[in-house]
Design a protein around this motif. Sequence first.
Motif, PDB file in Angstrom:
ATOM      1  N   ALA A  81       8.929   3.104   1.287  1.00 36.08           N
ATOM      2  CA  ALA A  81       8.042   2.400   0.349  1.00 36.08           C
ATOM      3  C   ALA A  81       7.483   3.365  -0.684  1.00 36.08           C
ATOM      4  CB  ALA A  81       6.900   1.722   1.111  1.00 36.08           C
ATOM      5  N   THR A  82       7.071   4.542  -0.208  1.00 35.65           N
ATOM      6  CA  THR A  82       6.512   5.549  -1.121  1.00 35.65           C
ATOM      7  C   THR A  82       7.559   6.067  -2.099  1.00 35.65           C
ATOM      8  OG1 THR A  82       4.995   6.205   0.628  1.00 35.65           O
ATOM      9  CG2 THR A  82       5.239   7.731  -1.198  1.00 35.65           C
ATOM     10  N   GLY A  83       8.785   6.232  -1.612  1.00 33.96           N
ATOM     11  CA  GLY A  83       9.848   6.789  -2.454  1.00 33.96           C
ATOM     12  C   GLY A  83      10.575   5.778  -3.304  1.00 33.96           C
ATOM     13  N   ALA A  84      10.251   4.490  -3.149  1.00 33.53           N
ATOM     14  CA  ALA A  84      10.938   3.451  -3.918  1.00 33.53           C
ATOM     15  C   ALA A  84      10.658   3.608  -5.410  1.00 33.53           C
ATOM     16  CB  ALA A  84      10.483   2.066  -3.447  1.00 33.53           C
ATOM     17  N   PRO A  85      11.621   3.261  -6.262  1.00 32.80           N
ATOM     18  CA  PRO A  85      11.371   3.333  -7.710  1.00 32.80           C
ATOM     19  C   PRO A  85      10.122   2.547  -8.096  1.00 32.80           C
ATOM     20  CG  PRO A  85      13.691   2.857  -7.262  1.00 32.80           C
ATOM     21  CD  PRO A  85      12.970   2.783  -5.950  1.00 32.80           C
ATOM     22  N   ALA A  86       9.336   3.107  -8.988  1.00 31.90           N
ATOM     23  CA  ALA A  86       8.051   2.501  -9.362  1.00 31.90           C
ATOM     24  C   ALA A  86       8.209   1.081  -9.893  1.00 31.90           C
ATOM     25  CB  ALA A  86       7.354   3.383 -10.402  1.00 31.90           C
ATOM     26  N   GLU A  87       9.369   0.804 -10.508  1.00 29.23           N
ATOM     27  CA  GLU A  87       9.554  -0.526 -11.101  1.00 29.23           C
ATOM     28  C   GLU A  87       9.920  -1.599 -10.064  1.00 29.23           C
ATOM     29  OE1 GLU A  87      13.507   1.708 -11.580  1.00 29.23           O
ATOM     30  OE2 GLU A  87      11.368   2.150 -11.798  1.00 29.23           O
TER      31      GLU A  87
ATOM     32  N   ASN B 215       0.846  -1.210   0.000  1.00 29.01           N
ATOM     33  CA  ASN B 215       0.000   0.000   0.000  1.00 29.01           C
ATOM     34  C   ASN B 215       0.875   1.252   0.000  1.00 29.01           C
ATOM     35  OD1 ASN B 215      -2.803  -1.329   0.806  1.00 29.01           O
ATOM     36  ND2 ASN B 215      -1.290  -2.199   2.174  1.00 29.01           N
ATOM     37  N   ARG B 216       1.710   1.401  -1.023  1.00 32.13           N
ATOM     38  CA  ARG B 216       2.743   2.444  -1.005  1.00 32.13           C
ATOM     39  C   ARG B 216       2.188   3.852  -0.805  1.00 32.13           C
ATOM     40  NH1 ARG B 216       7.097   0.610  -5.661  1.00 32.13           N
ATOM     41  NH2 ARG B 216       6.697  -1.609  -5.513  1.00 32.13           N
ATOM     42  N   SER B 217       1.250   4.251  -1.626  1.00 33.04           N
ATOM     43  CA  SER B 217       0.713   5.618  -1.540  1.00 33.04           C
ATOM     44  C   SER B 217      -0.050   5.829  -0.248  1.00 33.04           C
ATOM     45  CB  SER B 217      -0.205   5.918  -2.724  1.00 33.04           C
ATOM     46  OG  SER B 217       0.506   5.817  -3.924  1.00 33.04           O
ATOM     47  N   LEU B 218      -0.836   4.860   0.128  1.00 39.03           N
ATOM     48  CA  LEU B 218      -1.654   4.975   1.330  1.00 39.03           C
ATOM     49  C   LEU B 218      -0.792   5.016   2.585  1.00 39.03           C
ATOM     50  CD1 LEU B 218      -4.436   5.120   2.580  1.00 39.03           C
ATOM     51  CD2 LEU B 218      -4.561   2.623   2.447  1.00 39.03           C
ATOM     52  N   ALA B 219       0.313   4.273   2.591  1.00 39.21           N
ATOM     53  CA  ALA B 219       1.202   4.252   3.753  1.00 39.21           C
ATOM     54  C   ALA B 219       1.711   5.652   4.066  1.00 39.21           C
ATOM     55  CB  ALA B 219       2.372   3.302   3.505  1.00 39.21           C
ATOM     56  N   ALA B 220       2.111   6.380   3.047  1.00 39.88           N
ATOM     57  CA  ALA B 220       2.622   7.737   3.261  1.00 39.88           C
ATOM     58  C   ALA B 220       1.530   8.654   3.788  1.00 39.88           C
ATOM     59  CB  ALA B 220       3.193   8.293   1.959  1.00 39.88           C
ATOM     60  N   VAL B 221       0.336   8.533   3.251  1.00 37.23           N
ATOM     61  CA  VAL B 221      -0.791   9.353   3.714  1.00 37.23           C
ATOM     62  C   VAL B 221      -1.073   9.072   5.189  1.00 37.23           C
ATOM     63  CG1 VAL B 221      -3.301   9.654   3.498  1.00 37.23           C
ATOM     64  CG2 VAL B 221      -1.862   9.645   1.440  1.00 37.23           C
ATOM     65  N   LEU B 222      -1.084   7.788   5.561  1.00 32.32           N
ATOM     66  CA  LEU B 222      -1.367   7.402   6.940  1.00 32.32           C
ATOM     67  C   LEU B 222      -0.325   7.955   7.909  1.00 32.32           C
ATOM     68  CD1 LEU B 222      -2.466   3.657   6.792  1.00 32.32           C
ATOM     69  CD2 LEU B 222      -3.766   5.555   7.719  1.00 32.32           C
TER      70      LEU B 222
ATOM     71  N   GLU C  47       6.686  -5.706  -5.548  1.00 26.87           N
ATOM     72  CA  GLU C  47       6.269  -5.771  -4.142  1.00 26.87           C
ATOM     73  C   GLU C  47       7.143  -6.716  -3.322  1.00 26.87           C
ATOM     74  OE1 GLU C  47       2.477  -7.504  -1.795  1.00 26.87           O
ATOM     75  OE2 GLU C  47       1.961  -6.161  -3.447  1.00 26.87           O
ATOM     76  N   GLN C  48       7.483  -7.869  -3.885  1.00 26.29           N
ATOM     77  CA  GLN C  48       8.279  -8.851  -3.150  1.00 26.29           C
ATOM     78  C   GLN C  48       9.681  -8.316  -2.848  1.00 26.29           C
ATOM     79  OE1 GLN C  48       8.434 -12.687  -5.055  1.00 26.29           O
ATOM     80  NE2 GLN C  48       9.570 -13.637  -3.378  1.00 26.29           N
ATOM     81  N   SER C  49      10.323  -7.703  -3.844  1.00 24.71           N
ATOM     82  CA  SER C  49      11.665  -7.145  -3.644  1.00 24.71           C
ATOM     83  C   SER C  49      11.627  -6.006  -2.638  1.00 24.71           C
ATOM     84  CB  SER C  49      12.241  -6.627  -4.970  1.00 24.71           C
ATOM     85  OG  SER C  49      12.319  -7.664  -5.914  1.00 24.71           O
ATOM     86  N   LEU C  50      10.607  -5.153  -2.757  1.00 30.32           N
ATOM     87  CA  LEU C  50      10.476  -4.026  -1.838  1.00 30.32           C
ATOM     88  C   LEU C  50      10.262  -4.522  -0.411  1.00 30.32           C
ATOM     89  CD1 LEU C  50      10.319  -0.994  -1.350  1.00 30.32           C
ATOM     90  CD2 LEU C  50       7.887  -1.093  -1.955  1.00 30.32           C
ATOM     91  N   THR C  51       9.422  -5.541  -0.245  1.00 28.10           N
ATOM     92  CA  THR C  51       9.178  -6.101   1.091  1.00 28.10           C
ATOM     93  C   THR C  51      10.474  -6.629   1.697  1.00 28.10           C
ATOM     94  OG1 THR C  51       6.905  -6.706   0.542  1.00 28.10           O
ATOM     95  CG2 THR C  51       7.911  -7.861   2.379  1.00 28.10           C
ATOM     96  N   ALA C  52      11.267  -7.345   0.897  1.00 28.12           N
ATOM     97  CA  ALA C  52      12.530  -7.903   1.395  1.00 28.12           C
ATOM     98  C   ALA C  52      13.490  -6.793   1.826  1.00 28.12           C
ATOM     99  CB  ALA C  52      13.170  -8.781   0.317  1.00 28.12           C
ATOM    100  N   GLU C  53      13.590  -5.742   1.007  1.00 23.67           N
ATOM    101  CA  GLU C  53      14.480  -4.614   1.345  1.00 23.67           C
ATOM    102  C   GLU C  53      14.013  -3.914   2.617  1.00 23.67           C
ATOM    103  OE1 GLU C  53      17.302  -3.638   0.118  1.00 23.67           O
ATOM    104  OE2 GLU C  53      17.391  -4.967  -1.610  1.00 23.67           O
TER     105      GLU C  53
END
Length: 198
Positions: free
Chosen positions: A162-168, A104-111, A171-177
């Motif tokens: 998460a919000t600032g991560a490159p769009a490409e 939930n990249r965009s929503l996480a930043a809003v929250l 989800e799995q790679s981002l979660t691991a990082e």
Amino acid sequence: MSAVDVPDVSHPADARQRLLDVALALIARHGFAGTSLQMIADDLGVTKAAIYYHFRTRDQLLIGLVEPMLYQIRQFVEEAEKRRTPRMQMNAMVEGYAVAVARNRSLAAVLVFDPSVHRVLQHQPTWGSLIARQLKLLTQLDDGPRGVIKATALMTGLAGAATGAPAETDEQSLTAELSEIGRHMMGLRQPRQPRGAA
């Protein structure tokens, strides 16, 4: 009455989701306080009456927007609370939170970053309780002010990353990082893999 005055009730779930998607994009751009129901209606090309079919107020819309992510976080909190030791619980909480913000990249930043969102959510007992449970899990090894600061830095930091991560980034790679970064922030080791696991 024109076609846009009447909500599309033939596919109410689709219409509601489209409304939420547009609302999130506008809130991410203008902040919750700067986003009106009229702006959302204009962006959708409908009247406010169509918005009122789904949500009577902006606050109700916000709750509808965040509920799925809060449900995910609650599940991760409950799973973490079942673990045997404080370190296992903290690891599970870090990994669960990483999944939630990566999903939930965009929503996480809003929250995390929008103070006007906090104003609405602090009146929701479930949300306040959920934050308290996360903090309790994450401060088990340091329950003083430093522990609270570290836990807060973890939650805001991972949401921002998460919000600032490159769009490409998938989800799995981002979660691991995010999990690795979170464990490092909290002074935790990578959990041991069961024998035979890849």
